[in-house]
Scaffold this active site. Structure first.
Site, PDB file in Angstrom:
ATOM      1  N   ARG A 114      -5.158 -25.364  16.849  1.00  0.00           N
ATOM      2  CA  ARG A 114      -4.593 -24.423  15.887  1.00  0.00           C
ATOM      3  C   ARG A 114      -3.170 -24.042  16.289  1.00  0.00           C
ATOM      4  O   ARG A 114      -2.935 -23.476  17.362  1.00  0.00           O
ATOM      5  CB  ARG A 114      -5.467 -23.166  15.780  1.00  0.00           C
ATOM      6  CG  ARG A 114      -6.857 -23.448  15.255  1.00  0.00           C
ATOM      7  CD  ARG A 114      -7.717 -22.201  15.175  1.00  0.00           C
ATOM      8  NE  ARG A 114      -7.236 -21.255  14.166  1.00  0.00           N
ATOM      9  CZ  ARG A 114      -7.884 -20.140  13.833  1.00  0.00           C
ATOM     10  NH1 ARG A 114      -9.038 -19.847  14.439  1.00  0.00           N
ATOM     11  NH2 ARG A 114      -7.412 -19.333  12.904  1.00  0.00           N
ATOM     12  N   GLN A 130      -1.552 -13.224  11.532  1.00  0.00           N
ATOM     13  CA  GLN A 130      -1.690 -12.809  12.932  1.00  0.00           C
ATOM     14  C   GLN A 130      -0.374 -12.935  13.693  1.00  0.00           C
ATOM     15  O   GLN A 130      -0.131 -12.185  14.645  1.00  0.00           O
ATOM     16  CB  GLN A 130      -2.769 -13.646  13.617  1.00  0.00           C
ATOM     17  CG  GLN A 130      -4.162 -13.435  13.053  1.00  0.00           C
ATOM     18  CD  GLN A 130      -5.089 -14.585  13.379  1.00  0.00           C
ATOM     19  OE1 GLN A 130      -4.776 -15.430  14.217  1.00  0.00           O
ATOM     20  NE2 GLN A 130      -6.241 -14.628  12.721  1.00  0.00           N
ATOM     21  N   ASP A 158     -10.165 -16.319   4.039  1.00  0.00           N
ATOM     22  CA  ASP A 158     -11.449 -16.479   4.722  1.00  0.00           C
ATOM     23  C   ASP A 158     -12.618 -16.563   3.748  1.00  0.00           C
ATOM     24  O   ASP A 158     -13.708 -17.010   4.114  1.00  0.00           O
ATOM     25  CB  ASP A 158     -11.682 -15.320   5.688  1.00  0.00           C
ATOM     26  CG  ASP A 158     -10.821 -15.430   6.937  1.00  0.00           C
ATOM     27  OD1 ASP A 158     -10.324 -16.534   7.219  1.00  0.00           O
ATOM     28  OD2 ASP A 158     -10.633 -14.407   7.624  1.00  0.00           O
ATOM     29  N   ARG A 181     -10.696 -25.950   6.031  1.00  0.00           N
ATOM     30  CA  ARG A 181     -11.832 -25.500   5.229  1.00  0.00           C
ATOM     31  C   ARG A 181     -11.816 -26.063   3.811  1.00  0.00           C
ATOM     32  O   ARG A 181     -12.869 -26.195   3.187  1.00  0.00           O
ATOM     33  CB  ARG A 181     -11.887 -23.971   5.216  1.00  0.00           C
ATOM     34  CG  ARG A 181     -12.348 -23.410   6.556  1.00  0.00           C
ATOM     35  CD  ARG A 181     -12.320 -21.900   6.601  1.00  0.00           C
ATOM     36  NE  ARG A 181     -12.890 -21.409   7.861  1.00  0.00           N
ATOM     37  CZ  ARG A 181     -12.699 -20.186   8.332  1.00  0.00           C
ATOM     38  NH1 ARG A 181     -11.957 -19.325   7.655  1.00  0.00           N
ATOM     39  NH2 ARG A 181     -13.251 -19.821   9.475  1.00  0.00           N
ATOM     40  N   LYS A 229     -14.590  -7.382  12.416  1.00  0.00           N
ATOM     41  CA  LYS A 229     -13.989  -8.110  13.534  1.00  0.00           C
ATOM     42  C   LYS A 229     -12.495  -7.801  13.634  1.00  0.00           C
ATOM     43  O   LYS A 229     -11.961  -7.551  14.717  1.00  0.00           O
ATOM     44  CB  LYS A 229     -14.186  -9.614  13.348  1.00  0.00           C
ATOM     45  CG  LYS A 229     -13.515 -10.465  14.414  1.00  0.00           C
ATOM     46  CD  LYS A 229     -13.712 -11.942  14.182  1.00  0.00           C
ATOM     47  CE  LYS A 229     -12.812 -12.448  13.062  1.00  0.00           C
ATOM     48  NZ  LYS A 229     -12.830 -13.936  12.966  1.00  0.00           N
ATOM     49  N   GLY A 280      -8.871 -16.969  17.254  1.00  0.00           N
ATOM     50  CA  GLY A 280      -7.466 -17.182  16.953  1.00  0.00           C
ATOM     51  C   GLY A 280      -6.674 -15.890  16.969  1.00  0.00           C
ATOM     52  O   GLY A 280      -5.517 -15.856  17.408  1.00  0.00           O
TER      53      GLY A 280
END
Length: 422
Positions: free
Chosen positions: A118, A164, A305, A336, A20, A90
């Protein structure tokens, strides 16, 4: 929709879906480039398609066939005719903020119910520091975001708690006239920043960076050109098959992975091996079998992740497993850390929640109904746990897997997993 899983024996080979993260970088750069690009084996998941749609709204021409063919905007994105909806992505939100800052006009960006919770405040501040005019419609650092495209360059500073933010500047700053310099503090997820730099290297982009990725200088007046690229297998998605192989009665081989790729989540293989997992590299694949595990302490800064999956693994390891330095896992689709502590507790796990991670004790688990919170990685991690424990495990919001591994159920089924949706 619920994902139902029961104790299973796994055998066979599985071709891991493509990345991804690479797909979104490829289509973003192709959309900004001069000329035509071909993206082979893109990940046609919810997030990958969201990035492709967004590139199209900024003026790129995209043919979403087997391979994606992209005719770029030559460094001059147009203002979209409507609000850019990034869905659940995101990465696409953060990258589109950069693209919109290059367009001559005003762009509005939004997404689903998770995206609008977010924070993108560090990127808002960094883009404004480089001359753009970016704001949150609710003045709280959360989407929807309004961007007036007037990026000029100069100097700025930003948090690297989410990689990011940094990658968005790295991708877009080469396309403005002036040079840009930025300092990054609290740098996390370094492999993702290095992944972006690899894409810049492929394009011949000139930049300077410190070894610790805390300082960058990007030379202005550059451009991207069309390229023919192939997307590699995704180690983030492979994580779920790796842990299934280790926790179940299993002998499976994962195909399509390149251990030389820059992806950070390949570290999961080394972590599992350190815990005692019998993982071997054979005939171009990664062979995984069930094995007795020992709890260890893992610095998760580069692999946030993987926290949901590694939290599951910790329940099966002797002693305790400590996941640390991963406070940014609270900033993903869900918190998470909190979510996994609650749901593993329902299964019978002894879990201690830390501000920046978790302590997981070896526990006897029993299948039961669970919440997935619409978070693809939580859903898949808990569903895999159900393959290795007695009883029936039911995880709601199973449709969330479409975000990254739309064929998750099919791939698990081919290995013999007792898994279905209702």
């Amino acid at each position: 929709m619920r994902m139902i899983s029961e104790e299973s024996t796994l055998r066979g080979e599985v071709l891991i879906p493509t990345s991804k993260s690479h797909t979104i970088r490829a289509v973003t750069i192709a959309g900004l480039a001069h000329g035509k690009s071909i993206i082979r084996h893109p990940l046609e998941s919810g997030d990958g398609l969201a990035a492709a749609r967004a590139a199209g709204m900024f003026g790129a021409k995209i043919d979403l066939g087997g391979s994606w063919v992209v005719e770029g905007v030559g460094g001059v994105p147009r203002v979209p005719e409507n609000v850019v909806d990034v869905a659940n992505s995101g990465t696409t939100m953060n990258f589109c903020m950069g693209t919109a800052s290059l367009a001559e006009g005003t762009t509005v960006l939004s997404g689903d119910h998770q995206i609008v919770r977010r924070s993108v405040q560090p990127l808002i501040e960094a883009l404004n520091g480089l001359g753009a005019e970016v704001c949150s419609t609710r003045n709280n650092g959360l989407p929807p975001i309004v961007v007036k495209g007037c990026l000029k360059g100069g100097k700025t500073r930003l948090s690297g708690i989410v990689s990011q933010y940094v990658s968005s500047l790295l991708i877009h700053c080469p396309l403005i006239d002036r040079d840009s310099e930025f300092e990054v503090y609290d740098v996390h997820e370094k492999p993702y920043i290095r992944m972006t730099l690899k894409w810049l290297d492929r394009q011949g982009i000139r930049y300077e960076s410190s070894d610790d990725l805390s300082r960058f200088k990007i030379f202005g007046g550059q451009s991207y050109h069309g390229q023919d690229v192939t997307i590699p297998g995704d180690f983030s998605s492979a994580t779920f098959f790796l842990i299934a192989g280790v926790l179940c009665d299993a002998d499976i081989t994962l195909l399509g992975l390149d251990m030389n790729d820059v992806q950070g989540d390949k570290k999961v293989v080394a972590c599992l091996q350190e815990m005692g997992a019998p993982i071997r590299f054979e005939n171009g694949g990664v062979r995984v079998r069930h094995g007795a595990l020992q709890g260890i302490e893992i610095d998760m800064a580069d692999i946030p992740d993987a926290l949901p999956a590694m939290a599951v693994v910790g329940c099966f390891a002797r002693g305790k497993t400590i996941l640390r330095n991963v406070a940014n896992a609270r900033l993903k689709e869900t918190d998470r850390i909190s979510v996994m502590a609650v749901e593993l507790g329902r299964l019978g796990a002894r879990v201690e929640e830390l501000s920046d991670g978790m302590i997981i004790h070896e526990s006897r688990l029993q299948g039961c109904p669970l919440r997935g919170y619409g978070d693809h990685r939580v859903v898949m991690s808990l569903s895999v746990a159900g393959l290795a424990i007695p009883g029936r495990t039911e995880v709601d919001t199973a449709e969330a897997v479409e975000v990254t591994v739309p064929n998750f159920l099919e791939l698990m089924g081919k290995l013999g997993a007792k898994m279905n949706t209702e």
